[in-house]
Design a protein around this motif. Structure first.
Motif, PDB file in Angstrom:
ATOM      1  N   THR A 188       0.854  -1.188   0.000  1.00  0.00           N
ATOM      2  CA  THR A 188       0.000   0.000   0.000  1.00  0.00           C
ATOM      3  C   THR A 188       0.889   1.237   0.000  1.00  0.00           C
ATOM      4  O   THR A 188       1.716   1.420   0.897  1.00  0.00           O
ATOM      5  N   ILE A 189       0.710   2.082  -1.006  1.00  0.00           N
ATOM      6  CA  ILE A 189       1.516   3.291  -1.180  1.00  0.00           C
ATOM      7  C   ILE A 189       0.617   4.499  -0.984  1.00  0.00           C
ATOM      8  O   ILE A 189      -0.446   4.610  -1.594  1.00  0.00           O
ATOM      9  N   THR A 190       1.028   5.416  -0.101  1.00  0.00           N
ATOM     10  CA  THR A 190       0.253   6.629   0.166  1.00  0.00           C
ATOM     11  C   THR A 190       0.934   7.891  -0.353  1.00  0.00           C
ATOM     12  O   THR A 190       0.324   8.957  -0.338  1.00  0.00           O
ATOM     13  N   GLY A 191       2.170   7.792  -0.802  1.00  0.00           N
ATOM     14  CA  GLY A 191       2.873   8.951  -1.337  1.00  0.00           C
ATOM     15  C   GLY A 191       3.858   8.540  -2.410  1.00  0.00           C
ATOM     16  O   GLY A 191       4.442   7.450  -2.350  1.00  0.00           O
ATOM     17  N   VAL A 192       4.033   9.403  -3.410  1.00  0.00           N
ATOM     18  CA  VAL A 192       4.951   9.125  -4.524  1.00  0.00           C
ATOM     19  C   VAL A 192       5.848  10.335  -4.732  1.00  0.00           C
ATOM     20  O   VAL A 192       5.537  11.441  -4.266  1.00  0.00           O
ATOM     21  N   PRO A 193       6.987  10.177  -5.391  1.00  0.00           N
ATOM     22  CA  PRO A 193       7.854  11.330  -5.659  1.00  0.00           C
ATOM     23  C   PRO A 193       7.128  12.400  -6.463  1.00  0.00           C
ATOM     24  O   PRO A 193       6.233  12.113  -7.256  1.00  0.00           O
ATOM     25  N   VAL A 194       7.519  13.645  -6.252  1.00  0.00           N
ATOM     26  CA  VAL A 194       6.917  14.767  -6.975  1.00  0.00           C
ATOM     27  C   VAL A 194       7.188  14.613  -8.461  1.00  0.00           C
ATOM     28  O   VAL A 194       8.307  14.331  -8.884  1.00  0.00           O
ATOM     29  N   GLY A 195       6.135  14.768  -9.251  1.00  0.00           N
ATOM     30  CA  GLY A 195       6.260  14.658 -10.693  1.00  0.00           C
ATOM     31  C   GLY A 195       5.999  13.275 -11.236  1.00  0.00           C
ATOM     32  O   GLY A 195       5.969  13.084 -12.452  1.00  0.00           O
ATOM     33  N   VAL A 196       5.812  12.289 -10.356  1.00  0.00           N
ATOM     34  CA  VAL A 196       5.531  10.923 -10.804  1.00  0.00           C
ATOM     35  C   VAL A 196       4.021  10.707 -10.796  1.00  0.00           C
ATOM     36  O   VAL A 196       3.399  10.772  -9.739  1.00  0.00           O
ATOM     37  N   PRO A 197       3.386  10.488 -11.955  1.00  0.00           N
ATOM     38  CA  PRO A 197       1.936  10.257 -11.965  1.00  0.00           C
ATOM     39  C   PRO A 197       1.586   8.930 -11.315  1.00  0.00           C
ATOM     40  O   PRO A 197       2.383   7.981 -11.327  1.00  0.00           O
ATOM     41  N   GLU A 198       0.393   8.879 -10.759  1.00  0.00           N
ATOM     42  CA  GLU A 198      -0.035   7.666 -10.057  1.00  0.00           C
ATOM     43  C   GLU A 198      -0.087   6.457 -10.983  1.00  0.00           C
ATOM     44  O   GLU A 198       0.208   5.338 -10.582  1.00  0.00           O
ATOM     45  N   SER A 199      -0.447   6.676 -12.247  1.00  0.00           N
ATOM     46  CA  SER A 199      -0.547   5.571 -13.199  1.00  0.00           C
ATOM     47  C   SER A 199       0.808   4.952 -13.526  1.00  0.00           C
ATOM     48  O   SER A 199       0.877   3.831 -14.032  1.00  0.00           O
ATOM     49  N   GLU A 200       1.898   5.683 -13.243  1.00  0.00           N
ATOM     50  CA  GLU A 200       3.230   5.179 -13.580  1.00  0.00           C
ATOM     51  C   GLU A 200       3.863   4.391 -12.433  1.00  0.00           C
ATOM     52  O   GLU A 200       4.925   3.789 -12.620  1.00  0.00           O
ATOM     53  N   VAL A 201       3.245   4.374 -11.256  1.00  0.00           N
ATOM     54  CA  VAL A 201       3.876   3.770 -10.083  1.00  0.00           C
ATOM     55  C   VAL A 201       4.086   2.273 -10.293  1.00  0.00           C
ATOM     56  O   VAL A 201       5.178   1.735 -10.062  1.00  0.00           O
ATOM     57  N   SER A 202       3.035   1.571 -10.737  1.00  0.00           N
ATOM     58  CA  SER A 202       3.170   0.122 -10.938  1.00  0.00           C
ATOM     59  C   SER A 202       4.193  -0.189 -12.025  1.00  0.00           C
ATOM     60  O   SER A 202       4.944  -1.172 -11.921  1.00  0.00           O
ATOM     61  N   ILE A 203       4.250   0.645 -13.066  1.00  0.00           N
ATOM     62  CA  ILE A 203       5.226   0.430 -14.138  1.00  0.00           C
ATOM     63  C   ILE A 203       6.647   0.611 -13.610  1.00  0.00           C
ATOM     64  O   ILE A 203       7.564  -0.150 -13.943  1.00  0.00           O
ATOM     65  N   ILE A 204       6.834   1.630 -12.752  1.00  0.00           N
ATOM     66  CA  ILE A 204       8.159   1.887 -12.186  1.00  0.00           C
ATOM     67  C   ILE A 204       8.618   0.711 -11.332  1.00  0.00           C
ATOM     68  O   ILE A 204       9.763   0.241 -11.446  1.00  0.00           O
ATOM     69  N   LEU A 205       7.727   0.208 -10.468  1.00  0.00           N
ATOM     70  CA  LEU A 205       8.110  -0.891  -9.587  1.00  0.00           C
ATOM     71  C   LEU A 205       8.346  -2.182 -10.374  1.00  0.00           C
ATOM     72  O   LEU A 205       9.260  -2.941 -10.052  1.00  0.00           O
ATOM     73  N   GLU A 206       7.545  -2.425 -11.424  1.00  0.00           N
ATOM     74  CA  GLU A 206       7.779  -3.614 -12.251  1.00  0.00           C
ATOM     75  C   GLU A 206       9.127  -3.529 -12.956  1.00  0.00           C
ATOM     76  O   GLU A 206       9.851  -4.521 -13.044  1.00  0.00           O
ATOM     77  N   GLN A 207       9.456  -2.349 -13.464  1.00  0.00           N
ATOM     78  CA  GLN A 207      10.742  -2.176 -14.124  1.00  0.00           C
ATOM     79  C   GLN A 207      11.882  -2.341 -13.123  1.00  0.00           C
ATOM     80  O   GLN A 207      12.918  -2.943 -13.431  1.00  0.00           O
ATOM     81  N   LEU A 208      11.672  -1.832 -11.914  1.00  0.00           N
ATOM     82  CA  LEU A 208      12.688  -1.959 -10.869  1.00  0.00           C
ATOM     83  C   LEU A 208      12.914  -3.420 -10.512  1.00  0.00           C
ATOM     84  O   LEU A 208      14.056  -3.876 -10.391  1.00  0.00           O
ATOM     85  N   ILE A 209      11.829  -4.172 -10.353  1.00  0.00           N
ATOM     86  CA  ILE A 209      11.951  -5.594 -10.026  1.00  0.00           C
ATOM     87  C   ILE A 209      12.681  -6.334 -11.137  1.00  0.00           C
ATOM     88  O   ILE A 209      13.553  -7.171 -10.889  1.00  0.00           O
ATOM     89  N   SER A 210      12.349  -6.002 -12.386  1.00  0.00           N
ATOM     90  CA  SER A 210      13.016  -6.636 -13.525  1.00  0.00           C
ATOM     91  C   SER A 210      14.505  -6.325 -13.539  1.00  0.00           C
ATOM     92  O   SER A 210      15.337  -7.214 -13.757  1.00  0.00           O
ATOM     93  N   ASP A 211      14.866  -5.066 -13.288  1.00  0.00           N
ATOM     94  CA  ASP A 211      16.277  -4.685 -13.293  1.00  0.00           C
ATOM     95  C   ASP A 211      17.042  -5.380 -12.172  1.00  0.00           C
ATOM     96  O   ASP A 211      18.193  -5.797 -12.352  1.00  0.00           O
ATOM     97  N   VAL A 212      16.406  -5.484 -11.004  1.00  0.00           N
ATOM     98  CA  VAL A 212      17.077  -6.145  -9.882  1.00  0.00           C
ATOM     99  C   VAL A 212      17.271  -7.626 -10.175  1.00  0.00           C
ATOM    100  O   VAL A 212      18.325  -8.204  -9.894  1.00  0.00           O
ATOM    101  N   GLU A 213      16.254  -8.268 -10.777  1.00  0.00           N
ATOM    102  CA  GLU A 213      16.366  -9.698 -11.077  1.00  0.00           C
ATOM    103  C   GLU A 213      17.439  -9.976 -12.122  1.00  0.00           C
ATOM    104  O   GLU A 213      18.124 -10.996 -12.065  1.00  0.00           O
ATOM    105  N   ASN A 214      17.597  -9.064 -13.072  1.00  0.00           N
ATOM    106  CA  ASN A 214      18.552  -9.294 -14.155  1.00  0.00           C
ATOM    107  C   ASN A 214      19.938  -8.745 -13.854  1.00  0.00           C
ATOM    108  O   ASN A 214      20.905  -9.143 -14.492  1.00  0.00           O
ATOM    109  N   ASP A 215      20.045  -7.824 -12.906  1.00  0.00           N
ATOM    110  CA  ASP A 215      21.344  -7.201 -12.631  1.00  0.00           C
ATOM    111  C   ASP A 215      21.386  -6.781 -11.176  1.00  0.00           C
ATOM    112  O   ASP A 215      21.420  -5.601 -10.857  1.00  0.00           O
TER     113      ASP A 215
END
Length: 622
Positions: free
Chosen positions: A526-553
């Motif tokens: 559950t997320i109640t705050g995001v960085p300034v300038g980051v739209p709410e619709s992009e949060v899940s995309i950011i975390l998925e990309q982060l998980i992918s990057d961590v798994e691969n590198d």
């Protein structure tokens, strides 16, 4: 001349074979789990310490081994599944080559405990580097327990090539997923450093997928069922709206054996054609049952690649089955030639003729008439408009009342008329020849072109913006003073336990970038705050990309998690190629890029811009 060819000693041959079978701790996990399954076990426990570098232990309640079998299991090419060469073409078991235990024992300390149901006592064998240290009778439960300690203890070079614990644990988890998904009729438990990661009971296939990948997976699954003379397909595919940028949820099982097949994967992608966004991959968990005689599983040391006799037929059947399921469950648009009853004419109106609409017009209506004239209008009209009559408006002559006296005094005096205008600021420069034209323009919605003294500057807008965001995020993480914008409604996200573990490890750094977590458990985030300038619709995309990057590198000792996080977020939020920018946005990118510490390269060390000198341009015209 003397002979130079000689037979290798057994311990050397075993170490060479171990290089093919055992590449990392995950390879040991795979071999031991498959041996437990071949022993008809119904409950299997996997215990790991330090990502398998210290201990890999598999405990099962299978049929166990006799004293002689326990000793022979560590000899090369000793197997219970093969009697003749023809048996290689009708295999129904996992391990069959008889090299796994011999190879593992050559490079580790192995302890085997086993007992059959009919025996009162079991056997314990201790082996270190192919050297049998002891073999004794012992009291042990029915089944087999294999402990592999200090992997690669006698090959330091191989041990040094192992990655960090996080990377090795991810590979072990992948192997556990593959085995557990292929056998939902077996209960599995997985422990790492004393903590329980998975504990799945005997269940059906859908429940097994949901238990491993999270409860939210249930609503994403579309069942696929097809049975022909050549192939039987069962399993699930994911709905297109839940597709991912990674291929982490793609599983093919042929006769309950995990395989990798780019050819069959293309069949799935073609079935999803037109339903997926660019860069996204479908999820699928498919079991394929074929005749064992029609496949060859002995073409790869890890047995993850299979040769099919007729791949083209399998491709066509698989593609058609997935496409049919997507259409059957209204996932994909289909053509419907059935007539809907709502389009039919109602029964009561079937034989009636349509009546022409009647229009009444008040021909005596005059919009410029006075109220007195409206009173003299016909009774019919007054009654017709009585309900909707608006308030009387003054005659048009009233608009000019009061202007006559003013005009007599000053017929053409406009000295009192004032106009509002913006304050005019004088330029601080006296030079009136300053150019006000655009200094930048966009090329192919991908490059920003700007002029410099020596010639021309061409900037890659995506890489440049990545560099700008990367240094900004890295600064916020370092000084720990990032600002956050609160969400009106908390955002709930669901991931698999392994993906949630990655976010938990990066929670501190994520909070320094501006994320605020109110809950972070294995079930939901559950997320109640995001960085300034980051739209709410992009949060899940950011975390998925982060998980992918961590798994691969995953960062080792040379790289920090903060650096990887900054790179991943910059890649997700950077302006994409193909996006149109106005002149203000173009100039902002140019100015921000050259305000960075390293404007020459992107976070992935690729050039952000090139320069073309006037001399180089002039040479093109010679």
């Amino acid at each position: 001349m003397s002979d130079i060819i000689q037979l290798l000693p057994d311990h050397v041959a075993n170490q060479i074979a171990a290089g093919e079978v055992v590449q990392r701790p995950a390879s040991v996990v795979k071999e031991l789990l498959e041996n437990a399954i071949d022993a008809n076990a119904t409950e299997i426990k996997l215990i790991i310490k330090d990502a398998g570098k210290t201990l890999v232990q598999v405990i099962d309640n299978g049929k166990g081994m006799s004293v002689t079998d326990a000793r022979l299991s560590f000899e090369r090419h000793a197997t219970s599944k093969i009697r003749a060469a023809e048996d290689l073409f009708q295999l129904n078991t996992k391990g069959f080559r008889g090299e796994a235990l011999a190879s593992i024992a050559a490079i580790a300390h192995v302890e085997l405990k086993t007992k059959q149901v009919a025996d009162d006592l079991g056997t314990v064998i201790v082996i270190e580097g192919s050297d049998v240290k002891s073999q004794e009778v012992s009291v042990t439960p029915t089944g087999t327990s294999v402990s592999v300690k200090h992997l690669f203890f006698n090959i330091p070079a191989r041990r040094n090539f192992l990655k960090s614990d996080t990377v090795e644990l991810r590979h072990i988890t992948d192997e556990f997923h593959r085995v557990a998904l292929a056998h939902p009729n077996i209960a599995f438990a997985f422990y790492h450093n004393g903590s329980e990661l998975f504990n799945v009971p005997q269940e059906n296939y859908r429940q097994r997928v949901v238990h491993i990948f999270g409860t939210k997976t249930n609503e994403k699954l579309v069942p696929v069922e097809e049975e022909t003379e050549v192939l039987k397909i069962s399993g699930f595919v994911g709905k297109p709206e839940f597709s991912k940028k990674t291929k982490s949820e793609q599983y093919f099982f042929v006769n309950q054996r995990f395989i990798k097949s780019p050819y069959l994967n293309h069949a799935i992608k073609s079935a999803f054609e037109g339903l997926l966004k660019d860069g996204y991959h479908p999820s699928y968990f498919l079991n394929l049952m074929v005749d064992p005689k029609s496949i060859d599983i002995n073409i790869h040391p890890t047995k993850t690649e299979i040769k099919f006799d007729d791949e083209h037929t399998l491709y066509a059947i698989l593609r058609a089955a997935v496409k049919h399921s997507l259409g059957q469950f209204n996932i994909a648009p289909i053509l419907d030639f059935e007539q809907q009853s709502s389009f039919n004419t109602p029964y009561n109106y079937k034989d009636k003729t349509a009546a022409a609409p009647a229009i009444e017009v008040d021909r005596s209506f005059n919009p410029f008439a006075d109220d007195s004239s409206s009173k003299n209008s016909s009774p019919k009209t007054s009654n017709y408009n009585n309900e909707y009559k608006s308030k009387p408006t003054p005659a048009w002559e009233s608009l000019y009342v009061g202007l006559e006296s003013k005009s007599n005094n000053s017929p053409s005096d406009f000295s009192e008329v004032t106009f509002e205008s913006a304050t005019k600021n004088e330029s601080i420069f006296n030079d009136s020849t300053i150019e006000t034209a655009k200094t930048t323009f966009q090329l192919q919605q991908k490059y920003i072109v700007s002029t410099i003294k020596s010639g021309m500057l061409v900037i890659d807008q995506n890489r440049a913006h990545q560099r700008i965001l990367y240094e900004s995020f890295l600064k916020h993480i370092t000084i720990q003073e990032a600002t956050s914008q609160q969400l009106l409604f908390p955002l709930q996200l669901h991931y698999t336990p392994s993906e949630t573990k990655i976010i938990q490890d990066l929670k501190t750094n994520l909070e320094h970038t501006g994320f605020v977590f109110s809950e972070l458990s294995t079930k939901e985030i559950t997320i109640t705050g995001v960085p300034v300038g980051v739209p709410e619709s992009e949060v899940s995309i950011i975390l998925e990309q982060l998980i992918s990057d961590v798994e691969n590198d995953v960062p080792d000792t040379n790289f920090s998690a903060a650096d990887l996080l900054a790179k991943s977020m910059a890649k997700s939020l950077a302006i994409k190629n193909g996006q149109s920018l106005n002149s203000t946005e173009q100039e902002h990118i140019v100015n921000s890029l050259f305000a960075c510490k390293e404007p020459n390269v992107s976070p992935t060390n690729r050039p952000t811009f090139i320069t073309m000198a006037v001399d180089d341009i002039e040479k093109k015209f010679m």
